[in-house]
Design a protein around this motif. Structure first.
Motif, short mmCIF file in Angstrom:
data_model
loop_
_atom_site.label_atom_id
_atom_site.label_comp_id
_atom_site.label_asym_id
_atom_site.label_seq_id
_atom_site.Cartn_x
_atom_site.Cartn_y
_atom_site.Cartn_z
N ASN A 215 0.80 -0.88 0.09
CA ASN A 215 0.02 -0.03 0.04
C ASN A 215 0.96 1.20 0.07
O ASN A 215 0.40 2.30 0.71
CB ASN A 215 -0.99 0.07 1.23
CG ASN A 215 -1.99 -1.22 0.97
OD1 ASN A 215 -2.26 -1.64 -0.03
ND2 ASN A 215 -2.67 -1.31 2.25
N GLY A 216 2.04 1.28 -0.77
CA GLY A 216 2.77 2.29 -0.97
C GLY A 216 3.82 2.75 0.11
O GLY A 216 4.86 3.44 -0.09
N GLN A 217 3.69 1.96 1.16
CA GLN A 217 4.81 1.96 2.30
C GLN A 217 5.87 0.78 2.23
O GLN A 217 5.40 -0.30 2.03
CB GLN A 217 3.99 1.98 3.74
CG GLN A 217 3.12 3.06 3.83
CD GLN A 217 3.42 4.39 4.00
OE1 GLN A 217 4.51 4.62 4.56
NE2 GLN A 217 3.19 5.44 3.19
N PRO A 218 6.99 1.18 2.65
CA PRO A 218 8.09 -0.13 2.82
C PRO A 218 7.51 -0.83 3.90
O PRO A 218 6.98 -0.50 4.82
CB PRO A 218 9.28 0.61 3.14
CG PRO A 218 9.14 2.13 2.69
CD PRO A 218 7.59 2.67 2.81
N ILE A 219 7.64 -2.38 3.47
CA ILE A 219 7.11 -3.40 4.24
C ILE A 219 8.02 -3.55 5.44
O ILE A 219 9.11 -3.64 5.34
CB ILE A 219 7.07 -4.84 3.76
CG1 ILE A 219 6.10 -4.43 2.39
CG2 ILE A 219 6.75 -5.76 4.59
CD1 ILE A 219 5.99 -5.77 1.48
N ASP A 220 7.51 -3.20 6.83
CA ASP A 220 8.29 -3.36 8.01
C ASP A 220 7.52 -4.30 8.80
O ASP A 220 6.69 -5.23 8.59
CB ASP A 220 8.36 -2.01 8.58
CG ASP A 220 7.00 -1.58 8.88
OD1 ASP A 220 6.05 -2.23 8.83
OD2 ASP A 220 6.87 -0.42 9.38
N ARG A 221 7.98 -4.68 10.05
CA ARG A 221 7.85 -5.73 10.90
C ARG A 221 6.09 -5.47 11.04
O ARG A 221 5.42 -6.37 11.03
CB ARG A 221 8.26 -5.51 12.26
CG ARG A 221 8.88 -7.03 12.81
CD ARG A 221 9.51 -7.02 14.00
NE ARG A 221 8.83 -7.71 14.83
CZ ARG A 221 8.17 -7.52 15.77
NH1 ARG A 221 7.49 -6.20 15.98
NH2 ARG A 221 7.34 -8.39 16.85
N THR A 222 5.54 -4.23 11.25
CA THR A 222 4.11 -4.03 11.78
C THR A 222 3.51 -4.45 10.49
O THR A 222 2.36 -5.09 10.54
CB THR A 222 3.87 -2.66 12.07
OG1 THR A 222 5.06 -2.22 12.78
CG2 THR A 222 2.40 -2.52 12.68
#
Lengths: 377, 296
Positions: free
Chosen positions: B61-68
Motif C-alpha cells: 500500500n505504498g509503504q516500505p514493508i516493515d515488521r508491523t
C-alpha cells in the motif's frame, strides 16, 4: 506489537510445551530421586547394617555396658565394644579405621573423653554420652579437629558445582536441540515471517532457562530441607549467600552456554549433526567443570582459581565454588559477574547475527567461518 | 497493493534476483510462475524480510514493508513445517498471537478456521498424529488464522490430491473475493490458467511477463491454427515453407503462425485439398506462453 511480546510468546511456548513434556517431568523426578537418595540412603544403610566398633580404655562405671546395650538397641545402632590397652593404641586403631570411636576413662576418676577421627559419626558419641549420663559427663575430642562448618562447606561446594554443571548443560542442550528441531522441521521459516531471529533465540533461551530455574530451585529446597531433616548437616551461616550465588551463576552460566549452543545449533541441519556442531562448547564446558572440581576445589585461593574467576566460561562454576568455601573477595565476585554479563551480551549480538544468517540455510552442516561470511551478506 | 521494486540478490556467484519488479493487486488471484531456481522463493522471502536484498525494496500500500506490516500478512513457505509435537489448536493460536491477536481472539479464530478446514475434531491432536493431507491443511490454517490482508504462498498446491487442490482453490478464490491480496507460486500451469486472473513469470531473476492472463495471451505475437482437412493428411501443406507445423495427428495439423497471418489464403489452400472440418485460430495457452517467454 512490541518485540518483547514476541520474545515472551516464544518463551511461554517453550515453558508450556516443554514443562508438560515427559522429558522434563522425568528429568525432574530423577534428579529429585537422586538427591533424596543421596541424603537419606547413607543414614538408612548405616543405621541398619553398619556395626560401630567402640574401643574402651580403662574401666567405665558398672552401669555403662547395660545402658549402652539398651540405648543402642532402642536407636537401632549396633555397637561392638572391645577393651584397648592404652590411649595411643586406640588412636592408632581410629586412624586405621578399625575403630569408629574410643572411650577413654581415666583411672584417677577424671572426666572420660570420647575420641573420634573426625566429626562425622554423631550417633555413636550421643549414645556413649547417654550411657554415661548417671556418672560423670563426657568431653569430645577429634584427632583431626577442623572448622566446624568445613565439611558442610566442602559438600556444598562440591554439590553446587555438580548441580550447576548438570543444570547449565541439560538446559543448554535443550536450547541446542530446540533450535535444530525448528530448523529440521522447517517451522522456523513460518515463525521468522513475524518474529525477528534474535528475538526467537532470546525467547527460547529465556523460556527454557525459566524451566531450568524451576528445577534448580526445587533441587536446592528439597536438598537442603531433606539434609536438615535427616540431620546430615546443619546450615552454616553462609548458606543464604551461597544459594543466592548458585542461582545467580546458574542464570549467567546458562545464558552464556545456551546462547552459544543455540547459535551452534543453527549451523546443523539435522539432529544427528547437533552434537558435532556443539562440540567446541561442550569441550570448553567439560574443561571448566573438571578444572573446578580438581584444581579449584583443591586450592580455592590459589593463583589458578583466581585467574579462572575472570574467565567467563569458567567463572560460573569457579566463583560459586570459591564462595561456598569462603575463599573469595566480594570484589572478585562483582568483577567476574560483570565480565560474564558483558561476554553474554557480545555473544548475543555476534551470535544472533550468525543465527539469523544461517537459520534458513539447509543441506548439510555449515562451518563457523562459512557462517560468519553468510551473516555479513 | 504489493509492489516488488527492482529486487536484486546474489549468493556468491549465483544470481537469485536480478532487478525483478512487479505488483500484485488485492482482490485478484496472482500466479507466480518460473522454472526452478528462477528466484520465486527468494522474492517471496524478501517480502517477509527473511532475505535481505542487495538492492531494491518491497512495498505494501505504498509503504516500505516493515515488521508491523508483516503482522497482517500470511505466509506458507515452500518447505512446509510446523511443530510436530504441538497440539493443532495450540499451534494455530500461537501463530495467531504472533500476528498480534490477543489470546482470546486467537482462540476464537483458531476454532473458526479449524471448522472451516474440517479439522475441528482434531483440535487437540498432536500435529504428527495427523495424516499428510491434514497437516497441509493445518499449514494453510497457520497462514490464514489471523485474517491477513496479503497471502503469499510458495507452491501451495504441491503434494495435494485432487480433493485438496479443490479445497485450496476454493479458499484462495474466496480470500481474493474478500479483497485479500493473494500471490502464489506454482508449476501447475493449467491450474493457474484456470483459477488466476493475473500471472507474473520470472526467469533467471528477471520478470519476463506479467499482467492479466487473457491480455498476455492476446498480446502474444503467435497464434495456433488448427486445420483439419478430411482425407488429406498434411499433403496440402507441401511447399508452404512459411507455415510451421507444431503437431500433426491424422488429418489434424496444428500450425504456429503470426497474429497477422493470412487466414484467408491458408483456408483457401486447405479447401482446395478437400473438405475442411476444423479451422481454429487461437492465442497460445498459458503453458505455451510460459515456454515462449522463459526460453526467449
Amino acid at each position: 506489537m512490541s518485540r518483547w511480546r514476541s520474545v515472551w510468546l516464544v518463551a511461554r511456548r517453550e515453558l508450556i510445551e516443554r514443562g508438560r513434556s515427559r522429558a522434563f517431568l522425568l528429568s525432574l523426578g530423577l534428579t529429585m530421586g537422586i538427591i533424596l537418595a543421596g541424603i537419606f540412603l547413607p543414614s538408612l544403610i548405616g543405621g541398619a547394617t553398619g556395626t560401630n566398633r567402640l574401643g574402651i580404655v580403662g574401666n567405665p562405671p558398672p552401669t555403662f555396658y547395660a545402658q549402652l546395650g539398651v540405648i543402642s538397641a532402642a536407636s537401632n545402632v549396633k555397637i561392638q565394644t572391645e577393651q584397648v590397652p592404652d590411649e595411643a593404641t586406640g588412636e592408632g586403631d581410629l586412624r586405621s579405621g578399625s575403630l569408629d570411636g574410643l572411650l577413654v576413662v581415666p583411672s584417677d576418676g577424671g572426666l572420660p573423653t570420647f575420641v573420634v577421627k573426625e566429626r562425622k559419626n554423631g550417633s555413636l558419641g550421643q549414645i556413649v554420652g547417654a550411657s554415661l549420663s548417671s556418672g560423670p559427663s563426657l568431653t569430645f575430642r577429634e584427632l583431626t579437629p577442623a572448622d566446624p562448618n568445613r565439611d558442610t562447606s566442602f559438600l556444598f561446594a562440591n554439590v553446587g558445582v555438580i548441580l550447576l554443571f548438570i543444570s547449565i548443560f541439560t538446559f543448554g542442550t535443550w536450547v541446542l536441540t530446540g533450535v535444530v528441531e525448528e530448523k529440521q522441521s522447517r517451522v522456523v521459516e513460518v515463525v521468522l515471517s513475524t518474529v525477528d531471529a534474535r528475538d526467537l533465540l532470546m525467547g527460547k533461551v529465556l523460556g527454557i532457562g525459566l524451566l531450568g530455574l524451576v528445577q534448580l530451585v526445587l533441587m536446592v529446597v528439597v536438598g537442603l530441607g531433606a539434609g536438615v531433616a535427616a540431620r546430615r548437616f546443619t546450615l552454616p551461616p553462609a548458606t543464604f549467600g551461597a544459594v543466592a550465588q548458585l542461582f545467580l551463576w546458574f542464570g549467567l552460566g546458562y545464558a552464556l552456554y545456551s546462547t552459544a549452543l543455540g547459535v551452534l545449533g543453527a549451523l546443523a541441519s539435522r539432529m544427528e549433526e547437533a552434537s558435532n556442531a556443539a562440540s567446541p562448547v561442550s569441550f570448553i564446558a567439560m574443561g571448566a567443570y573438571f578444572f573446578s572440581l580438581i584444581v579449584a576445589l583443591d586450592d580455592p585461593s590459589g593463583t589458578a582459581a583466581r585467574i579462572a574467576t575472570f574467565i567467563p566460561p569458567v567463572a560460573p562454576m569457579v566463583v560459586p565454588l570459591r564462595t561456598a568455601l569462603g575463599a573469595i573477595e566480594p570484589w572478585e565476585v562483582v568483577v567476574s559477574a560483570a565480565l560474564t554479563v558483558a561476554t553474554i551480551w557480545v555473544l548475543f549480538v555476534v551470535g544472533g547475527r550468525v543465527y539469523s544468517g544461517v537459520i534458513l540455510r539447509t543441506g548439510g552442516r555449515i562451518g563457523l567461518r562459512e557462517a560468519w561470511r553468510i551473516s555479513r551478506q | 497493493m504489493l509492489e516488488i521494486i527492482d529486487l536484486a540478490k546474489r549468493y556468491g556467484t549465483v544470481v537469485a534476483l536480478d532487478g525483478a519488479s512487479f505488483a500484485a493487486t488485492p482482490g485478484r488471484l496472482v500466479g507466480f510462475l518460473g522454472p526452478n531456481g528462477a528466484g520465486k522463493t527468494t522474492a517471496m522471502r524478501c517480502v517477509f524480510g527473511l532475505v535481505r536484498p542487495d538492492r531494491g525494496e518491497t512495498r505494501w500500500n505504498g509503504q516500505p514493508i516493515d515488521r508491523t506490516a508483516r503482522l497482517r500478512f500470511g505466509y506458507m513457505p515452500e518447505q512446509r513445517g510446523l511443530y510436530p509435537r504441538m497440539r493443532v489448536a495450540d499451534q494455530l493460536s500461537y501463530f495467531a498471537q504472533h500476528h498480534g491477536m490477543t489470546a482470546r481472539d486467537a482462540k476464537a479464530a483458531t476454532a473458526r478456521w479449524l471448522e472451516r478446514l474440517g479439522l475441528a475434531d482434531r483440535a487437540r491432536s498432536k500435529l504428527e498424529d495427523l495424516s499428510h493431507g491434514n497437516q497441509q491443511r493445518v499449514q494453510l490454517g497457520a497462514a490464514l488464522v489471523h485474517d491477513p490482508e496479503l497471502l503469499v504462498l510458495d507452491e501451495p498446491f504441491s503434494g495435494l490430491d485432487p480433493l485438496g487442490i479443490a479445497t485450496m482453490s476454493e479458499i484462495l478464490r474466496e480470500r481474493a473475493a474478500a479483497g485479500v491480496g493473494v500471490l502464489f507460486s506454482s508449476h501447475q500451469l493449467d491450474l493457474v490458467e484456470d483459477i488466476c486472473e493475473d500471472v507474473v513469470i520470472i526467469a533467471r531473476g528477471k520478470i519476463v511477463a506479467h499482467g492479466a492472463i487473457d491480455e498476455l495471451r492476446a498480446a502474444s505475437a503467435r497464434r495456433h491454427l488448427d486445420v483439419e482437412v478430411v482425407g488429406a493428411g498434411g499433403s496440402w501443406l507441401d511447399g508452404r515453407r512459411d507455415l510451421t507445423v507444431v503437431e500433426r495427428r491424422g488429418d489434424l495439423v496444428r500450425l504456429l503462425v503470426g497474429a497477422d497471418a493470412d487466414l484467408a489464403g491458408i483456408l483457401a489452400a486447405a479447401s482446395a485439398a478437400g473438405t475442411v472440418r476444423r479451422f481454429a485460430f487461437q492465442p497460445p495457452a498459458l503453458s505455451e506462453l510460459f515456454m515462449e517467454v522463459v526460453q526467449g
